[in-house]
Design a protein around this motif. Structure first.
Motif, PDB file in Angstrom:
ATOM      1  N   ASP A 137      -0.505  -4.902  -2.497  1.00 62.58           N
ATOM      2  CA  ASP A 137       0.217  -5.641  -3.539  1.00 62.58           C
ATOM      3  C   ASP A 137       1.599  -6.036  -3.006  1.00 62.58           C
ATOM      4  OD1 ASP A 137       0.720  -6.708  -6.034  1.00 62.58           O
ATOM      5  OD2 ASP A 137       0.279  -4.865  -7.124  1.00 62.58           O
ATOM      6  N   ASP A 138       2.161  -7.086  -3.566  1.00 64.07           N
ATOM      7  CA  ASP A 138       3.544  -7.485  -3.249  1.00 64.07           C
ATOM      8  C   ASP A 138       3.761  -7.643  -1.753  1.00 64.07           C
ATOM      9  OD1 ASP A 138       3.799  -7.142  -5.976  1.00 64.07           O
ATOM     10  OD2 ASP A 138       4.907  -5.265  -5.835  1.00 64.07           O
TER      11      ASP A 138
ATOM     12  N   GLU B 167       0.140 -14.108  -6.228  1.00 68.27           N
ATOM     13  CA  GLU B 167       0.567 -13.707  -7.568  1.00 68.27           C
ATOM     14  C   GLU B 167       1.787 -14.539  -7.936  1.00 68.27           C
ATOM     15  OE1 GLU B 167       1.682  -9.483  -7.456  1.00 68.27           O
ATOM     16  OE2 GLU B 167       3.634 -10.017  -6.662  1.00 68.27           O
TER      17      GLU B 167
HETATM   18 MG    MG Z   1       2.156  -7.664  -7.265  1.00 70.74          MG
END
Ligand code: MG
Ligand code: C2E
Ligand code: MG
Ligand code: MG
Length: 285
Positions: free
Chosen positions: A178-179, A235
């Protein structure tokens, strides 16, 4: 405890997220009740295919409808929870609730993956037990479960992260970083980590059309992910222009306010049906 952790260079002291401050203690005391009394809820944000045509999955994001403080977002309480043993109970609650919801939707003809965020402190062998329990109770197949871990989690204890990810992969569960790009030593830790998916941090995505540097970074990360054989997700897709650009760059999956905000379960299902993102996914009844 917080001070000890910070001496190890892991966490910085932050009064607002100190579970031993008066406010923090009170809030953490209320968390178990919150789990038992349904004050916690998951909101679900769709992930769609790169061309925007198909619903592929949902990501579960936790909320706390606090009796006196109102609706709390993860940033309001997760940093506190992560500094106590309650994080394990929360991880288990989220995993079970998300997979129960996904199984219910499946029974209603909506076939998607379900992604659950996992905090750094939960990324250990105990996580395997929680995953096994949730898969067994919901009869959910591991390949339709995605665990989203942050680079921060990987950086904090790379060896442990690698071992846990390897076990999850063996079990057939999909793991996403993520990220991606928000941490500082991303590439070093990506090496040797058996993940399936990279989620490009939204700071590079939201304004990529207006910022040529972001466009370069995003297109390079997409190429990198593909050369590593990974699925790449953007995202923070907030505009049609960004969605179009990401689509042209070959991004596999898109997620963001342009498509939908995280929604309570009933609204998420209604959204899926109204959008008619049918593909192999939704049987509109
Ligand atoms: Mg994220
Ligand atoms: P994340 O996993 O990177 O989730 C994406 C966050 O960005 C979510 O915030 C989501 O509401 C927000 N977001 C999605 N699309 C857009 C967009 O187009 N524009 C903008 N500006 N924001 C967008 P949220 O729900 O506040 O969650 C924040 C973080 O808290 C998550 O980041 C995740 O790291 C963590 N988190 C949330 N739920 C859980 C959970 O159940 N367990 C754990 N361990 N962490 C969680
Ligand atoms: Mg996430
Ligand atoms: Mg994030």
């Amino acid at each position: 405890y917080v001070a000890k952790r910070s001496r190890a260079g892991v966490l910085r002291y932050d009064a607002a997220s100190d579970p031993h401050s008066a406010g923090g203690l009170e809030l953490m005391g209320q968390l178990r009740t919150a789990m038992e009394e349904d004050q916690l809820a998951l909101h679900y944000q769709p992930k769609v295919s790169g061309d925007g045509a198909r619903l592929l999955g949902f990501e579960a994001l936790v909320r706390w409808d606090h009796p006196t403080r109102g609706l709390l977002q993860p940033a309001d309480f997760l940093p506190l929870v992560e500094r106590t043993h309650l994080i394990h109970a929360l991880t288990r609650w989220v995993m079970l609730t998300a997979l129960r919801q996904a199984a219910t939707w499946r029974a209603q003809g909506v076939h998607t993956t379900m992604a659950v965020n996992v905090s750094a402190v939960s990324l250990d062998a105990g996580l395997l037990g929680v995953v096994e329990e949730a898969l067994a109770l919901t009869r959910w197949s591991p390949q339709d479960l995605v665990l989203e871990i942050t680079e921060t989690a990987i950086i904090q204890d790379p060896a442990r992260a690698r071992a846990t990810v390897a076990l999850l992969r063996e079990r057939g569960v999909r793991v996403a970083v993520d990220d991606f790009g928000a941490g500082s030593t991303s590439l070093v830790h990506l090496r040797g980590l058996a993940v399936h998916e990279l989620k490009i941090d939204r700071q590079f995505v939201s304004d990529l059309v207006a910022h040529p540097e972001d466009d370069v970074i995003v297109s390079s990360v997409i190429a990198l992910a593909h050369r590593l054989g990974l699925v790449v997700v953007a995202e923070g897709v907030e505009t049609l222009a960004a969605a179009d650009r990401l689509s042209a760059l070959g991004c596999d999956e898109l997620q963001g306010f342009f498509f939908a905000r995280p929604l309570p379960a009933a609204q998420a299902l209604a959204w899926a049906r109204a959008e008619g993102l049918t593909g192999a996914v939704v049987e509109v009844r």
